[in-house]
Design a protein around this motif. Structure first.
Motif, short mmCIF file in Angstrom:
data_model
loop_
_atom_site.label_atom_id
_atom_site.label_comp_id
_atom_site.label_asym_id
_atom_site.label_seq_id
_atom_site.Cartn_x
_atom_site.Cartn_y
_atom_site.Cartn_z
N VAL A 1 20.87 11.04 10.16
CA VAL A 1 19.86 10.08 10.62
C VAL A 1 18.50 10.75 10.83
O VAL A 1 17.47 10.27 10.35
CB VAL A 1 20.32 9.37 11.90
CG1 VAL A 1 19.22 8.46 12.44
CG2 VAL A 1 21.59 8.56 11.65
N GLY A 2 18.48 11.86 11.57
CA GLY A 2 17.21 12.55 11.84
C GLY A 2 16.48 12.95 10.58
O GLY A 2 15.27 12.67 10.43
N PRO A 3 17.15 13.61 9.62
CA PRO A 3 16.47 13.95 8.36
C PRO A 3 15.93 12.72 7.62
O PRO A 3 14.85 12.78 7.04
CB PRO A 3 17.57 14.65 7.56
CG PRO A 3 18.45 15.27 8.60
CD PRO A 3 18.47 14.28 9.72
N ALA A 4 16.69 11.62 7.65
CA ALA A 4 16.21 10.41 6.97
C ALA A 4 14.99 9.83 7.67
O ALA A 4 14.02 9.42 7.01
CB ALA A 4 17.33 9.37 6.90
N LEU A 5 15.02 9.78 8.99
CA LEU A 5 13.86 9.29 9.73
C LEU A 5 12.63 10.15 9.43
O LEU A 5 11.53 9.64 9.22
CB LEU A 5 14.14 9.29 11.23
CG LEU A 5 15.16 8.28 11.75
CD1 LEU A 5 15.47 8.54 13.22
CD2 LEU A 5 14.67 6.85 11.58
N ALA B 1 6.26 13.22 7.16
CA ALA B 1 6.52 13.73 5.81
C ALA B 1 5.56 13.13 4.79
O ALA B 1 5.89 13.03 3.62
CB ALA B 1 7.96 13.45 5.42
N ALA B 2 4.36 12.76 5.25
CA ALA B 2 3.42 12.06 4.37
C ALA B 2 3.03 12.86 3.14
O ALA B 2 2.64 12.30 2.12
CB ALA B 2 2.16 11.68 5.16
N GLY B 3 3.14 14.19 3.21
CA GLY B 3 2.80 15.02 2.07
C GLY B 3 3.99 15.47 1.25
O GLY B 3 3.84 16.31 0.36
N MET B 4 5.17 14.91 1.53
CA MET B 4 6.39 15.33 0.85
C MET B 4 6.88 14.27 -0.12
O MET B 4 7.06 13.11 0.26
CB MET B 4 7.50 15.61 1.87
CG MET B 4 7.29 16.84 2.72
SD MET B 4 8.67 17.13 3.86
CE MET B 4 10.01 17.42 2.69
N GLY C 1 0.78 -1.23 0.00
CA GLY C 1 0.00 0.00 0.00
C GLY C 1 0.81 1.27 0.00
O GLY C 1 0.26 2.37 0.10
N GLY C 2 2.13 1.17 -0.13
CA GLY C 2 2.95 2.37 -0.21
C GLY C 2 4.27 2.21 0.51
O GLY C 2 4.55 1.17 1.13
N GLY C 3 5.09 3.24 0.44
CA GLY C 3 6.39 3.21 1.09
C GLY C 3 7.13 4.51 0.84
O GLY C 3 6.59 5.46 0.27
N ALA C 4 8.38 4.54 1.29
CA ALA C 4 9.21 5.74 1.13
C ALA C 4 10.59 5.34 0.63
O ALA C 4 11.20 4.40 1.14
CB ALA C 4 9.33 6.48 2.46
#
Length: 256
Positions: A230-234, A241-244, A141-144
């Motif tokens: 790490v923080g930016p990747a998380l 970041a669901a809308g990015m 159903g999705g991913g990043a």
């Protein structure tokens, strides 16, 4: 390495795949996602460093991290490894295309073979790993997907034209993949690290003097270590970041 204090419960028991995860930024990413409770697998050719990472994290994370010795230039082997990860751990929720080779090379000395090998290590696998991981993301159903570029190509540095070309291309690839995969709820973003001081960088390129010069260009007068990514990747992989998608996030202490 400092332990990230922010918690993202959506990663618990989810499958995360990191390429080039045996050392440097990749190892920090492996640890960061593993400490969130994710089932982390990583690909690398550096066996000794990778096994050391697995041993260091043993017993400290909810799931043991899984190392897969893989030459990313071998696309068939890459596809087999991605399928093995899915079979063992379930659909891939997050893919971080981190593997790269920032070898310095003289403009006049670059050959066709060198160029092709450099692009295979720095660019080609980004597409084919994503292509191999996408079916399991669709099914779930999705991913990043997070691709790793660099600010290096923006600084007119003449010491690695092939590497700079690949890192610039990663941004274009990110935007194209975001357009293609967005309708399937797969987000694709990019991180551009600045001068991140790793053991490899210190061994091969950096000195205390060169680090000091670089700090003069940064707004933040801090030496960036691997865990700064790490923080930016998380964040980019998380529901925050669901809308990015199709975005490039610069993490360079304020150089650009």
């Amino acid at each position: 390495m400092s332990v990230m204090s922010a918690q993202f419960p959506e990663f618990r028991d989810q499958t995360v795949l990191v390429s080039g995860g045996g050392s440097g930024i990749g190892a920090a990413l492996v640890e960061g996602f593993a400490r969130q409770g994710a089932k982390v697998s990583f690909l690398d050719v550096a066996e000794a460093e990778s096994l050391d990472l697995v041993q260091r994290l043993a017993g400290e994370t909810a799931h043991p991290v899984s190392f897969h010795h893989t030459d990313l230039r071998d696309i068939d082997a890459l596809r087999r490894t991605v399928n093995a990860v899915v079979e063992k751990s379930g659909p891939i929720r997050v893919l971080v295309n981190n593997a790269a080779w920032d070898d310095r090379h003289e403009f006049d000395d670059v050959t066709e073979d060198y160029w092709d090998n450099n692009q295979a290590v720095n660019l080609r696998h980004v597409f084919f790993t994503s292509q191999a991981a996408a079916p399991s993301m669709r099914a779930a159903g999705g991913g990043a997907i997070i691709n790793m570029s660099s600010i290096a190509f923006k600084l007119n540095m003449g010491v690695f034209p092939a590497y700079a070309a690949a890192k610039a291309a990663v941004i274009g690839l990110t935007k194209s993949m975001a357009g293609r995969l967005g309708p399937e709820n797969i987000r694709v973003n990019c991180i551009l690290p600045g001068m991140v001081v790793t053991e490899r960088q210190m061994k091969l390129w950096l000195t205390e003097e060169s680090i000091a010069r670089s700090l003069q260009r940064q707004c933040l007068k801090i030496v960036l270590k691997a865990d700064a990514i790490v923080g930016p990747a998380l964040f980019l992989a998380s529901d925050c970041a669901a809308g990015m998608t199709a975005q490039s996030l610069i993490v360079d202490g304020g150089v650009l």
